[in-house]
Design a protein around this motif. Sequence first.
Motif, PDB file in Angstrom:
ATOM      1  N   GLY A  27       8.932 -19.735  14.565  1.00  0.00           N
ATOM      2  CA  GLY A  27       7.655 -19.270  14.040  1.00  0.00           C
ATOM      3  C   GLY A  27       6.746 -20.420  13.641  1.00  0.00           C
ATOM      4  N   THR A  28       6.236 -20.338  12.417  1.00  0.00           N
ATOM      5  CA  THR A  28       5.314 -21.370  11.929  1.00  0.00           C
ATOM      6  C   THR A  28       6.049 -22.540  11.271  1.00  0.00           C
ATOM      7  OG1 THR A  28       5.086 -20.188   9.819  1.00  0.00           O
ATOM      8  CG2 THR A  28       3.498 -19.666  11.553  1.00  0.00           C
ATOM      9  N   ARG A  29       7.364 -22.458  11.186  1.00  0.00           N
ATOM     10  CA  ARG A  29       8.145 -23.506  10.542  1.00  0.00           C
ATOM     11  C   ARG A  29       8.170 -24.746  11.421  1.00  0.00           C
ATOM     12  NH1 ARG A  29      13.976 -21.913  10.346  1.00  0.00           N
ATOM     13  NH2 ARG A  29      13.120 -20.098   9.282  1.00  0.00           N
ATOM     14  N   SER A  30       7.792 -25.884  10.878  1.00  0.00           N
ATOM     15  CA  SER A  30       7.704 -27.116  11.657  1.00  0.00           C
ATOM     16  C   SER A  30       8.916 -28.013  11.486  1.00  0.00           C
ATOM     17  CB  SER A  30       6.444 -27.886  11.262  1.00  0.00           C
ATOM     18  OG  SER A  30       6.489 -28.225   9.877  1.00  0.00           O
ATOM     19  N   ASP A 151       9.900 -19.546  -4.328  1.00  0.00           N
ATOM     20  CA  ASP A 151       8.818 -18.644  -3.924  1.00  0.00           C
ATOM     21  C   ASP A 151       8.062 -19.108  -2.682  1.00  0.00           C
ATOM     22  OD1 ASP A 151       7.501 -20.749  -5.066  1.00  0.00           O
ATOM     23  OD2 ASP A 151       6.555 -19.596  -6.673  1.00  0.00           O
ATOM     24  N   ASP A 152       8.444 -20.265  -2.113  1.00  0.00           N
ATOM     25  CA  ASP A 152       7.814 -20.680  -0.864  1.00  0.00           C
ATOM     26  C   ASP A 152       8.753 -20.486   0.329  1.00  0.00           C
ATOM     27  OD1 ASP A 152       9.622 -22.653  -1.532  1.00  0.00           O
ATOM     28  OD2 ASP A 152       8.342 -24.318  -0.893  1.00  0.00           O
ATOM     29  N   LEU A 153       9.895 -19.834   0.104  1.00  0.00           N
ATOM     30  CA  LEU A 153      10.851 -19.587   1.180  1.00  0.00           C
ATOM     31  C   LEU A 153      10.505 -18.290   1.918  1.00  0.00           C
ATOM     32  CD1 LEU A 153      14.163 -20.556  -0.652  1.00  0.00           C
ATOM     33  CD2 LEU A 153      12.812 -21.945   0.936  1.00  0.00           C
ATOM     34  N   ASP A 154      10.902 -18.213   3.188  1.00  0.00           N
ATOM     35  CA  ASP A 154      10.563 -17.052   4.015  1.00  0.00           C
ATOM     36  C   ASP A 154      11.141 -15.760   3.462  1.00  0.00           C
ATOM     37  OD1 ASP A 154       9.240 -18.739   5.714  1.00  0.00           O
ATOM     38  OD2 ASP A 154      10.878 -18.903   7.161  1.00  0.00           O
ATOM     39  N   SER A 155      12.294 -15.837   2.806  1.00  0.00           N
ATOM     40  CA  SER A 155      12.966 -14.631   2.320  1.00  0.00           C
ATOM     41  C   SER A 155      12.531 -14.212   0.923  1.00  0.00           C
ATOM     42  CB  SER A 155      14.486 -14.836   2.335  1.00  0.00           C
ATOM     43  OG  SER A 155      14.836 -16.007   1.617  1.00  0.00           O
ATOM     44  N   TYR A 156      11.607 -14.986   0.331  1.00  0.00           N
ATOM     45  CA  TYR A 156      11.098 -14.609  -0.993  1.00  0.00           C
ATOM     46  C   TYR A 156       9.880 -13.709  -0.846  1.00  0.00           C
ATOM     47  CZ  TYR A 156       9.336 -14.817  -5.749  1.00  0.00           C
ATOM     48  OH  TYR A 156       8.902 -14.469  -7.000  1.00  0.00           O
TER      49      TYR A 156
END
Length: 296
Positions: A27-30, A151-156
């Motif tokens: 996805g958008t994860r670099s 709170d900046d993790l995809d699963s939060y």
Amino acid sequence: MENASVLIVTALKEEFDAAKFAATIAGTRSYGVTRWIEEDEFTNAPFLHGEFTTAGGKNLSVALARPPRMGAPSTAPIIDTLVERLKPQCLAMCGVCAGNPADMALGDVVIAEMTYFHDEGKRTVSGFEGDHRQSPMLNSWVQSAQDMITDDLDSYGDASEAEARFWLLDRIYMGDDPRVHFARRRYFPPGSWEECVTGYITDKLIVRKGMKLGLTKKGIATLEQVKFFQVEPPTKLPFKLRVGPVASGNVVVNDGLTWDMLKALGVRTVVGLEMEAAQKPSAVAKGCPGATPPRG
């Protein structure tokens, strides 16, 4: 492949697949691993190898492995073999564990500041006498874990109104007091409690009995309907990260009594319970400093 910066071991295939997915660029994860390569596939300790690019542009050599079944007897030989083979700077273990309900909520992540086998000791006619050997994590790692944010993790994800209502009804159903529950603020931010609870009372989902809340028939029916149809786990939760002791044992525990037992045996603040994390492979003494694995 010669050496690895990090060796990650999981106990279950589901944990292995989750760790692989979390470390892969998507996805958008670099940051993450672009491509995984199978190594030593025809041996008793096969593993995946990938080059992990951090958000800051640094590269780490990562190895990912799992045993054929859960439990320390199956996991320890693979860890010993791969630590000797790869000489990692960091050895970690990730996966699911039981969380102490007094301190943990659904989806919370545990990072072990130290691990130990809770069933190591002596059993006599008068009961069990623990003789624990603890494996601590480096103080600098503990402090780094304590400083992490989630709170900046995809699963939060912040709780929706429906999720907050379900959480409150479920806590009452389970016999907890949601008003003083440690996770209340995750579902009811400051200033929202009175308005929401008053609304649930008006909707006849709950009733107030002095300082306690109870479920009405409508509330029970509403909760059971959600539980019946919500068969898939949530993809996002307002989870928190907890750093604390994690106990390991050689049996799957489902008796509801273990937390009091663990407290009585000497580790009052234990927050997690699982089956593999406490093992200390012999190869760790040969230069692998990160012997205490996180569990979640």
